[in-house]
Design an enzyme around this catalytic site. Structure first.
Site, PDB file in Angstrom:
ATOM      1  N   LYS A 101       0.848  -1.187   0.000  1.00  0.00           N
ATOM      2  CA  LYS A 101       0.000   0.000   0.000  1.00  0.00           C
ATOM      3  C   LYS A 101       0.888   1.242   0.000  1.00  0.00           C
ATOM      4  O   LYS A 101       1.972   1.248   0.574  1.00  0.00           O
ATOM      5  CB  LYS A 101      -0.905   0.018   1.243  1.00  0.00           C
ATOM      6  N   ASP A 102       0.385   2.299  -0.598  1.00  0.00           N
ATOM      7  CA  ASP A 102       1.176   3.513  -0.752  1.00  0.00           C
ATOM      8  C   ASP A 102       1.307   4.301   0.546  1.00  0.00           C
ATOM      9  O   ASP A 102       0.615   4.057   1.530  1.00  0.00           O
ATOM     10  CB  ASP A 102       0.574   4.396  -1.839  1.00  0.00           C
TER      11      ASP A 102
END
Length: 639
Positions: A271-272
């Site tokens: 996930k960013d």
């Protein structure tokens, strides 16, 4: 993955050129003051785009991290200058929309808490952090295990564990000598410092616990098997809630605090950074008790929903991600917003690869990928190392200048204090293998990073071909299109065309194991590759890693679970919804005015893996999402 970060993206219509020029300097300063956020969010970073996890090692790496962090913002003109030479959507084939509504303006990710991602597991369950309790287990050490050792003891034990000094053992005096106290110290050393064994010794009439290495350096990477109860699953699964950290960074931090190697962690997708994300993680033979203890000392992380299972997690084993997104200061009318969101729900959006896939500097990653496929290794070296327009970190500029002047890898490396970047890795390879063996030198770069370049080229071709397909045939299935039957692609025949819709149609990423549409777009693929000196019928490379088998990708994605509401607010800093952590901590819903100064669009939707949420938002706003475009727009919210 190469990204440039900024704090928020204002999606506004441009003013006149004179207005933009007059405000240029003010905007540069203000944008830099707010810098720190990647604007492209994939549902998770596709596996071929991931960076390798770098174990936390010695001070050299820590110094590099500090150097990178300290230079993150750069001088006041760096960000705006760099973006003048960056890419726009049209540069990478993103040119079409599927909806007919009129676009409107809004601010994407003004606060990282305006973008929340919940992972959807393979069973369809959405990950939520809603339970801090630890599974009851008689085998767990007592809570005193975590406090019995002094900070000085812990420091000495960590240095012993990581072979940081020449000592072969550490002696800990037992101050209050009882069997119970000795047992707790034994447990503490073994559980907190995997790879160390303990024994009790008498020295000068005093009792000491002696810690020493059990089985050399390999013991650190292999958690102790004999100390784990047979009745308990080998993997502790937990939900990781994180704010403003990417998954790789989070795992490195957890491994550092637990004093283990990062490779004992597993997950389904990365996930960013610039968001609040909630996902499942599994770790080998670390107790829920130890993990829960980290909640007391970690910032921007929370761990919970612990359980023991017999299996790790695997990349790609997820159905997708659920997004909650707030677009602030929107200008659209209620009718525009309703049209836009109805279209997103009913039709969807073009499944383009987002801007993040192509890098953010003046040398796009797809150009390097194309040179690799062409077997033009001098071009690969040149594209990575040559000076490039636009601002970069100062040491990179000096390194490139030195390379252009001397073509001496050793001299260029001396200008580069951060050696772990791609440039540093390639220069080290050239130093080791020489200028006549660029292939081996390039091979020093981690495999995932090397493959990123050729996958970027595939994505570039795919985006361009999909735009041509939409332009030529619109939003209907036509004879010659491709659809999937199981994992096999077949052409739509004339007599079957009414059985399919645009949502069934796929298009290939170029490779040796795919087929192409039997209409004009099939020829367009060949023409594009011929223009790039590549043969579409021979996508095998003499280096196996760079042979492209190809794949199929749906051209239109229709998000699931779409909902939205328009909310009014006065304070740009106030959160507009509650997070999992807010709920656990009992924080009330924010009180919002009925008639505030600003309006925000709160939208929720679910996407499958490897699709880009910003491409969905682009369809709603009808605006170019590239960072370069945003620096040229009327960012009135910054005034």
């Amino acid at each position: 993955m190469e990204t440039v970060e900024m704090n928020s993206v204002s999606l506004k219509r441009p003013r006149s050129e004179d207005d933009v020029a007059n405000a240029d300097e003010i905007k540069r300063q203000k944008i830099l003051e707010k810098s720190g956020q990647s604007i492209e969010i994939a549902t998770e970073q596709p596996e071929d785009m991931k960076s390798e996890i770098i174990p936390n090692e010695e001070s050299e790496e820590q110094e590099e991290e500090e150097l990178e962090d300290s230079d993150e913002d750069g001088d006041p003109e760096s960000f705006a200058d760099m973006m003048k030479h960056g890419l726009t959507e049209s540069d990478v084939g993103i040119t079409k929309f599927v909806s007919s509504h009129k676009g409107f303006s809004g601010i994407l990710k003004e606060r990282y808490s305006d973008f929340v991602v919940h992972e959807i597991g393979k069973d369809g369950r959405v990950s939520h952090l809603d339970d801090f309790s630890v599974p009851v287990d008689d085998e767990d050490p007592s809570e005193e295990t975590f406090t019995v050792l002094s900070e000085e003891d812990k420091q000495r034990l960590e240095e012993l564990q990581l072979f940081k000094n020449k000592e072969t053992s550490v002696a800990i005096e037992v101050i209050e000598d009882t069997k119970e106290k000795r047992t707790i110290i034994h447990q503490a050393v073994k559980s907190l410092f995997p790879g160390l064994e303990t024994k009790t010794e008498d020295r000068d009439g005093k009792k000491y616990i002696i810690a020493y290495h059990a089985a050399g350096k390999k013991a650190l990477a292999n958690p102790r098997k004999h100390s784990w109860p047979k009745s308990r699953g080998s993997y502790c699964h937990f939900v990781l809630y994180k704010e403003n950290k990417d998954t790789m960074d989070a795992i490195n931090v957890l491994s550092k605090f637990l004093r283990v190697k990062p490779n004992i962690f597993s997950y389904m997708g990365t996930k960013d950074k610039r968001a609040i994300t909630v996902q499942e993680i599994a770790v080998l033979r670390i107790t829920a008790q130890r993990l829960a203890h980290l909640n007391k000392c970690l910032m921007n992380f929370k761990l919970g929903n612990f359980s023991y299972k017999n299996h790790p997690l695997k990349l790609g084993e997820l159905q997708g991600n659920h997004f909650t997104v707030v677009l602030r200061n929107i200008t659209g009318t209620d009718d525009q917003i309703e049209q836009a969101m109805h279209s997103l729900r009913e039709i969807g959006f073009i499944n383009y690869y987002g801007m993040q896939r192509f890098g953010t500097t003046a040398v796009p990653t797809y150009q390097i990928g194309r040179a690799i496929l062409q077997n033009n290794w001098n071009e690969v070296m040149d594209l990575i190392l040559k000076p490039r327009p636009g601002a970069e970190k100062g040491y990179l500029v000096k390194c490139r200048e030195e390379w252009a002047k001397t073509k001496d890898p050793a001299a260029a490396l001396k200008k580069l204090p951060v050696k772990r970047c791609v440039e540093g890795q390639l220069l080290r390879g050239l130093l080791k293998y020489g200028m006549k063996n660029i292939i081996s030198a390039f091979g020093i770069i981690p495999r995932n990073n090397r493959l990123m370049y050729i996958h970027s080229y595939q994505s570039y071709v795919w985006n361009n071909m999909v735009s041509k397909r939409i332009e030529e045939y619109g939003l209907r299935a036509v004879p010659g299109d491709l659809i999937l039957k199981g994992a096999t692609a077949v052409h739509i025949e004339e007599g079957d065309v009414d059985n399919y819709t645009i949502h069934d149609v796929v298009m290939p990423l170029p490779g040796f194991d795919v087929i192409y549409p039997k209409h004009k777009i099939g020829e367009a693929y060949k023409e594009m590759l011929v223009a790039d000196n590549l043969d579409i019928n021979n996508m095998r490379h003499k280096i196996r890693d760079y042979s492209l088998s190809g794949a199929y990708r749906k051209i239109i994605i229709r998000p699931q679970n779409v909902s939205w509401e328009v909310v009014a607010y006065d304070d740009p800093k106030i959160p507009l919804f509650t997070t999992d952590l807010d709920k656990l901590e009992g924080k009330p819903l924010p009180v919002l005015p009925t008639d505030g100064k600003f309006r925000a669009l709160k939208m929720e939707f679910s996407l499958p893996p490897s699709t880009y949420a910003t491409m969905a938002i682009r369809e709603v706003l009808k605006m170019d999402t590239s960072i370069k475009n945003q620096t040229q727009l009327n960012t009135t919210w910054l005034r």
